[in-house]
Scaffold this motif. Structure first.
Motif, PDB file in Angstrom:
ATOM      1  N   PHE A 113      75.827  15.464  47.681  1.00  0.00           N
ATOM      2  CA  PHE A 113      74.590  15.397  46.908  1.00  0.00           C
ATOM      3  C   PHE A 113      74.776  16.041  45.536  1.00  0.00           C
ATOM      4  CE2 PHE A 113      73.534  15.118  51.360  1.00  0.00           C
ATOM      5  CZ  PHE A 113      72.643  14.064  51.390  1.00  0.00           C
ATOM      6  N   ILE A 114      75.573  17.091  45.485  1.00  0.00           N
ATOM      7  CA  ILE A 114      75.885  17.730  44.205  1.00  0.00           C
ATOM      8  C   ILE A 114      76.664  16.760  43.323  1.00  0.00           C
ATOM      9  CG2 ILE A 114      77.205  19.576  43.100  1.00  0.00           C
ATOM     10  CD1 ILE A 114      76.574  21.295  45.595  1.00  0.00           C
ATOM     11  N   ASP A 115      77.692  16.120  43.891  1.00  0.00           N
ATOM     12  CA  ASP A 115      78.495  15.169  43.126  1.00  0.00           C
ATOM     13  C   ASP A 115      77.649  14.011  42.599  1.00  0.00           C
ATOM     14  OD1 ASP A 115      80.903  16.527  43.418  1.00  0.00           O
ATOM     15  OD2 ASP A 115      81.425  15.505  45.273  1.00  0.00           O
ATOM     16  N   TYR A 116      76.772  13.510  43.442  1.00  0.00           N
ATOM     17  CA  TYR A 116      75.920  12.382  43.059  1.00  0.00           C
ATOM     18  C   TYR A 116      75.057  12.752  41.853  1.00  0.00           C
ATOM     19  CZ  TYR A 116      73.169   8.137  44.026  1.00  0.00           C
ATOM     20  OH  TYR A 116      72.566   6.901  43.954  1.00  0.00           O
ATOM     21  N   TYR A 117      74.492  13.956  41.893  1.00  0.00           N
ATOM     22  CA  TYR A 117      73.647  14.419  40.793  1.00  0.00           C
ATOM     23  C   TYR A 117      74.474  14.658  39.527  1.00  0.00           C
ATOM     24  CZ  TYR A 117      70.184  17.183  38.239  1.00  0.00           C
ATOM     25  OH  TYR A 117      69.311  17.642  37.280  1.00  0.00           O
ATOM     26  N   MET A 118      75.648  15.269  39.678  1.00  0.00           N
ATOM     27  CA  MET A 118      76.489  15.558  38.521  1.00  0.00           C
ATOM     28  C   MET A 118      76.938  14.268  37.828  1.00  0.00           C
ATOM     29  SD  MET A 118      76.560  18.879  38.457  1.00  0.00           S
ATOM     30  CE  MET A 118      77.941  19.377  37.437  1.00  0.00           C
ATOM     31  N   CYS A 119      77.271  13.253  38.622  1.00  0.00           N
ATOM     32  CA  CYS A 119      77.702  11.982  38.048  1.00  0.00           C
ATOM     33  C   CYS A 119      76.543  11.259  37.354  1.00  0.00           C
ATOM     34  CB  CYS A 119      78.309  11.087  39.128  1.00  0.00           C
ATOM     35  SG  CYS A 119      79.940  11.631  39.689  1.00  0.00           S
ATOM     36  N   ALA A 120      75.334  11.449  37.867  1.00  0.00           N
ATOM     37  CA  ALA A 120      74.162  10.853  37.223  1.00  0.00           C
ATOM     38  C   ALA A 120      73.830  11.554  35.914  1.00  0.00           C
ATOM     39  CB  ALA A 120      72.960  10.905  38.166  1.00  0.00           C
ATOM     40  N   GLN A 121      74.142  12.858  35.806  1.00  0.00           N
ATOM     41  CA  GLN A 121      73.780  13.651  34.632  1.00  0.00           C
ATOM     42  C   GLN A 121      74.862  13.693  33.564  1.00  0.00           C
ATOM     43  OE1 GLN A 121      70.793  15.140  33.963  1.00  0.00           O
ATOM     44  NE2 GLN A 121      70.033  14.113  35.799  1.00  0.00           N
ATOM     45  N   GLY A 122      76.095  13.354  33.885  1.00  0.00           N
ATOM     46  CA  GLY A 122      77.173  13.405  32.907  1.00  0.00           C
ATOM     47  C   GLY A 122      76.892  12.516  31.705  1.00  0.00           C
ATOM     48  N   ASP A 123      77.403  12.903  30.550  1.00  0.00           N
ATOM     49  CA  ASP A 123      77.184  12.095  29.342  1.00  0.00           C
ATOM     50  C   ASP A 123      77.958  10.796  29.409  1.00  0.00           C
ATOM     51  OD1 ASP A 123      75.602  14.065  27.501  1.00  0.00           O
ATOM     52  OD2 ASP A 123      77.184  15.235  28.436  1.00  0.00           O
ATOM     53  N   VAL A 124      79.062  10.810  30.128  1.00  0.00           N
ATOM     54  CA  VAL A 124      79.840   9.603  30.405  1.00  0.00           C
ATOM     55  C   VAL A 124      80.176   9.614  31.895  1.00  0.00           C
ATOM     56  CG1 VAL A 124      82.013   8.366  29.970  1.00  0.00           C
ATOM     57  CG2 VAL A 124      80.839   9.514  28.084  1.00  0.00           C
ATOM     58  N   PHE A 125      80.122   8.461  32.519  1.00  0.00           N
ATOM     59  CA  PHE A 125      80.502   8.347  33.926  1.00  0.00           C
ATOM     60  C   PHE A 125      81.647   7.354  34.062  1.00  0.00           C
ATOM     61  CE2 PHE A 125      79.810   6.060  38.075  1.00  0.00           C
ATOM     62  CZ  PHE A 125      80.401   7.030  38.862  1.00  0.00           C
ATOM     63  N   ILE A 126      82.672   7.764  34.837  1.00  0.00           N
ATOM     64  CA  ILE A 126      83.825   6.901  35.058  1.00  0.00           C
ATOM     65  C   ILE A 126      84.159   6.879  36.547  1.00  0.00           C
ATOM     66  CG2 ILE A 126      86.306   6.619  34.632  1.00  0.00           C
ATOM     67  CD1 ILE A 126      85.844   7.794  31.854  1.00  0.00           C
ATOM     68  N   VAL A 139      75.195   4.343  39.032  1.00  0.00           N
ATOM     69  CA  VAL A 139      74.837   3.490  37.896  1.00  0.00           C
ATOM     70  C   VAL A 139      73.325   3.264  37.863  1.00  0.00           C
ATOM     71  CG1 VAL A 139      75.024   1.183  36.903  1.00  0.00           C
ATOM     72  CG2 VAL A 139      77.067   2.350  37.717  1.00  0.00           C
ATOM     73  N   GLY A 140      72.734   3.012  39.028  1.00  0.00           N
ATOM     74  CA  GLY A 140      71.289   2.815  39.083  1.00  0.00           C
ATOM     75  C   GLY A 140      70.526   4.041  38.599  1.00  0.00           C
ATOM     76  N   GLU A 141      70.948   5.227  39.041  1.00  0.00           N
ATOM     77  CA  GLU A 141      70.308   6.458  38.580  1.00  0.00           C
ATOM     78  C   GLU A 141      70.442   6.623  37.078  1.00  0.00           C
ATOM     79  OE1 GLU A 141      68.525   8.771  40.245  1.00  0.00           O
ATOM     80  OE2 GLU A 141      68.632   7.507  42.025  1.00  0.00           O
ATOM     81  N   ARG A 142      71.606   6.316  36.545  1.00  0.00           N
ATOM     82  CA  ARG A 142      71.851   6.485  35.112  1.00  0.00           C
ATOM     83  C   ARG A 142      71.027   5.496  34.285  1.00  0.00           C
ATOM     84  NH1 ARG A 142      76.154   9.669  33.693  1.00  0.00           N
ATOM     85  NH2 ARG A 142      76.355   8.537  31.734  1.00  0.00           N
ATOM     86  N   ILE A 143      70.864   4.284  34.783  1.00  0.00           N
ATOM     87  CA  ILE A 143      70.033   3.309  34.077  1.00  0.00           C
ATOM     88  C   ILE A 143      68.607   3.827  33.984  1.00  0.00           C
ATOM     89  CG2 ILE A 143      69.003   1.005  34.266  1.00  0.00           C
ATOM     90  CD1 ILE A 143      71.690   0.083  35.469  1.00  0.00           C
ATOM     91  N   SER A 144      68.109   4.418  35.067  1.00  0.00           N
ATOM     92  CA  SER A 144      66.738   4.932  35.068  1.00  0.00           C
ATOM     93  C   SER A 144      66.559   6.105  34.117  1.00  0.00           C
ATOM     94  CB  SER A 144      66.339   5.346  36.494  1.00  0.00           C
ATOM     95  OG  SER A 144      66.991   6.542  36.896  1.00  0.00           O
ATOM     96  N   LEU A 145      67.656   6.801  33.808  1.00  0.00           N
ATOM     97  CA  LEU A 145      67.608   7.960  32.912  1.00  0.00           C
ATOM     98  C   LEU A 145      67.964   7.611  31.468  1.00  0.00           C
ATOM     99  CD1 LEU A 145      69.467  10.516  35.243  1.00  0.00           C
ATOM    100  CD2 LEU A 145      67.013  10.457  34.766  1.00  0.00           C
ATOM    101  N   GLY A 146      68.396   6.380  31.231  1.00  0.00           N
ATOM    102  CA  GLY A 146      68.832   5.982  29.900  1.00  0.00           C
ATOM    103  C   GLY A 146      70.244   6.435  29.581  1.00  0.00           C
ATOM    104  N   LYS A 147      71.026   6.803  30.608  1.00  0.00           N
ATOM    105  CA  LYS A 147      72.407   7.266  30.425  1.00  0.00           C
ATOM    106  C   LYS A 147      73.357   6.111  30.762  1.00  0.00           C
ATOM    107  CE  LYS A 147      71.526  12.159  31.476  1.00  0.00           C
ATOM    108  NZ  LYS A 147      72.168  12.768  30.293  1.00  0.00           N
ATOM    109  N   THR A 148      73.476   5.173  29.858  1.00  0.00           N
ATOM    110  CA  THR A 148      74.206   3.942  30.158  1.00  0.00           C
ATOM    111  C   THR A 148      75.651   3.943  29.657  1.00  0.00           C
ATOM    112  OG1 THR A 148      73.283   2.942  28.134  1.00  0.00           O
ATOM    113  CG2 THR A 148      72.096   2.562  30.199  1.00  0.00           C
TER     114      THR A 148
END
Length: 418
Positions: free
Chosen positions: A351-364, A376-385
């Protein structure tokens, strides 16, 4: 004027004590921050800890293909409400399984089914990887926010009657991910009218290629349940936020930005993620990720978060190029580590990893997986594309590695936000 030797000696001893105190402070608090990172990198958490990630103010310096986050998109749905008097025709039971990347979809299915059938939704439990292993919903998620988010949509019961929740007597119905209203009407409603209490089990397609072709249509109930209902419980949320803040404080040269990479050593050995054709390779190790990041322009001072639990020697190849590479073990306070990462609390790290990956400025993502699609779905909802998928192409342009989920709006989340 006569000199009192006792005063001279007292002054000398006092001066010596100040020098010794200064050396002790330097040794304990300054020198550790100047030493090179060891094989298992750790940070001085107490020195770097900040109260809120957004409080970091750093100079504007760019070293790589960074971009500002888009404004958080506007939900395309209007929260529906009950019409007429509320009443319940029975209960819908379900469990959350597999990991956080599955939970939003399981919640969305349960909410839509309960809504369509006029049933009460029983608060789910969370099943572990071992048979019989389960934990309460409240151990991971915020119950009050969950119920509040669904207020007026479905009724949620934290303690359903024992006679209704007897698992041995419950009729089990398997339903596909993102179940449709037509499917519910034709396949579930007749059973529910007969049994009154059901337990639903959501099944998923496992192939990454099939996942990309799954039904991307949605409705208000599924969107709301997917993106608004699940929030971490207070202590876990506070820990994750503090870890984000620590990474941002380490990223001074990047204006507080960091990259989150889903790279887990145990996943790299799974043959199902590999292609025989090197050009179409889907799974990348630490060394290859490092080469990729350099190729598309990220500076070696970039701060990186890895989802790997515990340091592994195979990660050294990445850290040799990007020294500011950390796992959760390195940036988590010792007292929190004992609470959330001991043998008895196995599973919190997901759960920590999932949140950290959603909050990172870049996700790979280092490999294709349901985790990747969920983040990816979480990031789209946050505008972190800003998401890049590594590839063997010769191109050095970061834009050539943007996934179809973003470039072609091929993700389910795009149907929920405008």
């Amino acid at each position: 004027m006569a000199v009192d030797l006792r005063q001279v000696m007292a002054a000398f001893l006092t001066f010596s004590m100040f020098i010794m105190l200064g050396n002790m402070i330097k040794k304990d608090h300054i020198d550790p921050l100047l030493e090179p990172l060891p094989d298992t990198p750790r940070v001085q958490y107490d020195v770097l800890k900040i109260s809120k990630p957004g409080m970091v103010k750093l100079s504007e310096v760019k070293y790589g293909p960074w971009k500002d986050n888009d404004e958080a998109p506007r939900p395309c749905w209007k929260k529906p409400t009950f019409k007429g008097k509320e009443h319940s025709n029975g209960y819908i039971f379900f469990s959350l399984t597999h990991g956080p990347e599955f939970h939003a979809s399981q919640i969305a299915n349960a909410v839509l089914i309960a809504r369509q059938l006029g049933a009460t939704l029983a608060l789910p439990d969370i099943r572990g990887t071992k048979l019989g292993e389960k934990r309460r919903f409240v151990e991971i998620y915020n119950v009050d926010k969950f119920i509040a988010s669904l207020n007026g949509v479905v009724r949620v019961d934290k303690n359903p009657p024992a006679e209704s929740s007897n698992e041995k007597k419950l009729h089990i119905v398997r339903v596909p991910n993102r179940v449709s209203e037509d499917y519910i009407a034709s396949n579930i409603k007749p059973i529910f009218q007969s049994k009154r209490n059901l337990k639903i089990v959501t099944y998923f397609n496992s192939s990454p290629k099939i996942m990309e072709k799954e039904n991307h249509q949605s409705n208000a109930y599924q969107c709301l349940a997917t993106f608004e209902s699940l929030k971490l419980q207070h202590d876990l949320q506070e820990l994750a936020d503090s870890m984000v803040g620590t990474l941002r404080s380490l990223s001074a040269k990047m204006n507080g930005r960091f990259i989150a990479i889903d790279l887990r050593v145990e996943m790299l050995g799974k043959k199902s993620f590999h292609e025989t054709d090197a050009e179409n390779k889907k799974c990348f190790n630490a060394e290859e990720i490092g080469e990729f990041l350099k190729k598309i322009g990220f500076h070696t001072d970039t701060t990186i978060y890895l989802t790997q639990t515990g340091w592994h020697s195979s990660l050294n190849a990445l850290r040799n190029v990007f020294p500011n590479t950390f796992t959760k073990d390195a940036i988590m306070p010792a007292d929190e580590k004992a609470k959330f990462m001991d043998l008895e609390s196995n599973g919190y790290e997901k759960f920590i990893d999932y949140y950290m990956c959603a909050q990172g400025d870049v996700f790979i993502p280092a490999f294709p997986s349901r985790f990747y699609g969920g983040v990816v779905g979480e990031r789209i909802s946050l505008g972190k594309t800003q998401i890049f998928v590594p590839g063997k192409k010769a191109s050095e342009s970061a834009t050539d590695y943007i996934p179809p989920y973003i470039a072609k709006k091929g993700h389910f989340a795009h149907s929920c936000f405008c």
